[in-house]
Design a protein around this motif. Structure first.
Motif, mmCIF file in Angstrom:
data_model
loop_
_atom_site.group_PDB
_atom_site.id
_atom_site.type_symbol
_atom_site.label_atom_id
_atom_site.label_comp_id
_atom_site.label_asym_id
_atom_site.label_seq_id
_atom_site.Cartn_x
_atom_site.Cartn_y
_atom_site.Cartn_z
ATOM 1 N N ILE A 150 4.360 -13.940 -6.583
ATOM 2 C CA ILE A 150 3.974 -14.915 -5.575
ATOM 3 C C ILE A 150 2.487 -14.819 -5.251
ATOM 4 C CG2 ILE A 150 4.193 -13.870 -3.274
ATOM 5 C CD1 ILE A 150 6.012 -17.019 -4.540
ATOM 6 N N SER A 151 1.875 -13.658 -5.506
ATOM 7 C CA SER A 151 0.425 -13.533 -5.334
ATOM 8 C C SER A 151 -0.315 -14.389 -6.357
ATOM 9 C CB SER A 151 -0.005 -12.068 -5.466
ATOM 10 O OG SER A 151 0.509 -11.306 -4.409
ATOM 11 N N GLN A 194 3.732 -16.283 6.063
ATOM 12 C CA GLN A 194 3.773 -14.823 6.056
ATOM 13 C C GLN A 194 4.658 -14.271 7.171
ATOM 14 O OE1 GLN A 194 2.454 -12.929 3.778
ATOM 15 N NE2 GLN A 194 1.122 -14.365 2.693
ATOM 16 N N LEU A 198 8.222 -14.762 6.628
ATOM 17 C CA LEU A 198 8.653 -13.801 5.608
ATOM 18 C C LEU A 198 9.003 -12.467 6.260
ATOM 19 C CD1 LEU A 198 9.013 -13.160 2.589
ATOM 20 C CD2 LEU A 198 6.599 -12.517 2.524
ATOM 21 N N ALA A 235 -2.066 -7.224 -3.337
ATOM 22 C CA ALA A 235 -0.639 -6.886 -3.434
ATOM 23 C C ALA A 235 -0.443 -5.497 -4.022
ATOM 24 C CB ALA A 235 0.079 -7.921 -4.300
ATOM 25 N N LYS A 277 6.199 -22.723 -2.986
ATOM 26 C CA LYS A 277 5.032 -22.104 -2.347
ATOM 27 C C LYS A 277 3.762 -22.885 -2.644
ATOM 28 C CE LYS A 277 5.234 -18.607 -0.522
ATOM 29 N NZ LYS A 277 5.464 -18.272 0.904
ATOM 30 N N MET A 308 11.258 -6.741 -3.834
ATOM 31 C CA MET A 308 10.373 -7.632 -3.075
ATOM 32 C C MET A 308 8.911 -7.426 -3.452
ATOM 33 S SD MET A 308 12.009 -8.090 0.757
ATOM 34 C CE MET A 308 12.354 -6.375 1.130
ATOM 35 N N LYS A 309 8.543 -6.185 -3.801
ATOM 36 C CA LYS A 309 7.160 -5.933 -4.221
ATOM 37 C C LYS A 309 6.872 -6.591 -5.575
ATOM 38 C CE LYS A 309 6.509 -3.321 -0.670
ATOM 39 N NZ LYS A 309 6.763 -1.890 -0.792
ATOM 40 N N GLN A 338 6.419 -10.036 -4.937
ATOM 41 C CA GLN A 338 5.119 -10.249 -4.305
ATOM 42 C C GLN A 338 4.013 -10.383 -5.351
ATOM 43 O OE1 GLN A 338 3.481 -6.995 -2.102
ATOM 44 N NE2 GLN A 338 2.132 -8.286 -0.875
ATOM 45 N N GLU A 365 11.678 -20.045 5.181
ATOM 46 C CA GLU A 365 11.719 -18.632 5.545
ATOM 47 C C GLU A 365 12.621 -18.329 6.736
ATOM 48 O OE1 GLU A 365 10.633 -16.686 3.502
ATOM 49 O OE2 GLU A 365 9.148 -17.815 2.364
ATOM 50 N N THR A 404 9.126 0.692 2.292
ATOM 51 C CA THR A 404 9.757 -0.609 2.491
ATOM 52 C C THR A 404 9.844 -0.957 3.976
ATOM 53 O OG1 THR A 404 11.072 -0.335 0.483
ATOM 54 C CG2 THR A 404 11.871 -1.944 2.099
ATOM 55 N N VAL A 452 2.449 -6.993 6.621
ATOM 56 C CA VAL A 452 2.466 -8.445 6.407
ATOM 57 C C VAL A 452 2.171 -9.185 7.710
ATOM 58 C CG1 VAL A 452 3.850 -10.413 5.631
ATOM 59 C CG2 VAL A 452 4.064 -8.228 4.471
#
Length: 464
Positions: free
Chosen positions: A304-305, A256, A259, A35, A394, A297-298, A301, A417, A60, A67
């Motif tokens: 969520i990673s 993914q 997403l 990530a 998740k 969102m990063k 991420q 999603e 972005t 992804v």
């Protein structure tokens, strides 16, 4: 060929907590590092005065396209990981080595096809993801995307082989492989961006060189596997085996790729409703909502990673124990996993709600207008306010996948999603304008958790 030494038998006997730490921690680190590839680019781009929010917005725009590559890679890799773990647990090593060989062939073939597609349809693809928010953003997007596309085969191969390496009983090596590439990217980014002033090209080239290193180390491991030995026949594609692996990896793919659909909807709504905003409708500020949403969102991420890493790290443990008939251990693992994921969500929620200004400062806020910071603070606090539910959701999707329950896992992921993620991203802005894009995330997570709660309860019953 020496098929197996049953070196994974400890998965049936060691304490659940110890196994979680052994497998989940390296997996979390591997995914966090993966990530950070894109996030590191964005941090250096944001702090380069000649790129700033235009470069951030371009990053972005391109991010969902990486992804797409990741979605295909994890479908192959996670599907192979689950297949190999189930095969070894059932004492069927012949299937395991053929599964790994087929995964290698699939990842190489799919990556080359995707690279060709990206080069042929570059402009319409970038436009579809909001690249034409203004001319400068589009130029940066095209430059960054061109070089990132060159690295797609290396990126996909490295990402596909990472879970395969974990399934062979080497989670630490899987972590080290990804870490090596990320360290190279981290070193080269400031050199290429600030010293050589290569701009978006420099950020992309640094990323690609890191991906090449990761892919090379992953290829080396295939000649030094532990539980399984590969031979020439391993690489002969078999339809039934490929279908089984892809069905097991289907949830990872849909999680993914759906997403990507949600990001496409969000980014297009940002362009549309940002143009109607009193501030962001001005050309000099038009790229700010795109840049800020990308940063938010990063950050998500990263969280969520950790969540995916904890759950995916448990796939070999669950698969082996289910193959060996130990449902009791699989249930204990599920309970521990959900509690840990909820804790991760709670800590992340505290950080984004209390320290949003500090977070956005990392991404060049000092070089931007006050509108940049104000919109970022609001975005962090609204968009990520239901992160605890997002983390539990998740984890549930991935755990179902590791049990071999591909259909319910896939359906839940699709509902989250596509039905909710895309649906609310398109619907809510009709009533709330640009703020409606921010509300789409928490609303989707709450409604998905209602469904996940029923699935969690049913799964615990079946494992009893």
């Amino acid at each position: 060929m020496e098929q197996t030494r049953n070196s994974n038998a400890f998965l049936e006997t060691e304490p659940i907590g110890a196994l979680m730490r052994k497998y989940a921690v390296p997996c979390v680190i591997s995914l966090l590092v993966a990530a950070l590839y894109n996030i590191v680019d964005q941090v250096f781009i944001a702090n380069a005065s000649y790129l700033g929010s235009y470069g951030n917005a371009a990053n972005t725009v391109v991010f969902p396209l990486t992804v797409v590559a990741l979605a295909i890679a994890v479908m192959i890799g996670d599907g192979c990981c689950a297949f190999v773990s189930l095969s070894l647990g059932a004492k069927e090593p012949e299937k395991a080595h053929r599964g790994i060989g087929n995964a290698v062939v699939l990842s190489v073939g799919c990556s080359l096809a995707l690279t060709a597609l990206y080069f042929i349809f570059q402009e319409p693809i970038l436009t579809a993801f909001g690249g034409k928010v203004n001319d400068e953003t589009f130029q940066h997007s095209r430059e960054y995307f061109t070089y990132i596309s060159i690295g797609i085969p290396f990126y996909m191969f490295g990402q596909a082989m990472n879970p395969v390496i974990r399934s062979d009983g080497s989670p630490k090596f899987a972590m080290a492989v990804t870490l090596a590439g990320a360290v190279m990217n981290l070193i080269l980014d400031p050199v290429f961006i600030f010293l050589f002033r290569w701009g978006m090209m420099g950020a992309a080239v640094a990323t690609v060189l890191g991906q090449v290193l990761t892919a090379g180390l992953s290829a080396w491991y295939l000649f030094h596997t532990k539980a399984v030995r590969l031979k020439k026949s391993s690489f002969r594609l078999e339809g039934s085996l490929v279908r089984r692996m892809l069905s097991l990896g289907g949830c990872s793919f849909l999680a993914q790729i759906s997403l990507v659909a949600a990001m496409a909807a969000i980014q297009n709504m940002v362009v549309k409703y940002g143009a109607q905003d009193a501030v962001f409708g001005q050309s000099q500020y038009a790229q700010i909502p795109m840049a800020v949403l990308g940063i938010v969102m990063k950050v998500f991420q990263i969280v969520i990673s950790i969540v995916i890493g904890m759950a995916a790290g448990c796939i070999p443990i669950v698969g082996y124990n289910m193959g060996a008939g130990r449902k009791d251990r699989a249930k204990s693992l599920f309970t521990c996993l959900l509690a840990a994921e909820a804790l991760v969500g709670a800590v992340a929620l505290f950080i984004v709600e209390v320290f949003p200004r500090q977070l956005i400062a990392i991404f060049g806020a000092a070089n931007e207008s006050v509108y940049y910071t104000e919109f970022a603070v609001k975005s962090f606090r609204i968009y990520l306010c239901m992160m605890i539910f997002a983390c539990v959701n998740k984890a549930t999707f991935i755990y179902l996948q590791s049990l071999g329950k591909a259909f319910p896992s896939t359906m839940l992921s699709m509902v989250r999603e596509v039905v909710f993620g895309v649906g609310f991203a398109l619907l809510l802005p009709l009533f709330f304008g640009l703020d409606g894009v921010l509300y789409s995330m928490p609303v989707s997570d709450v409604l998905t958790f209602v469904l996940s709660a029923f699935v969690i309860r049913y799964t615990c019953k079946t494992l009893s």
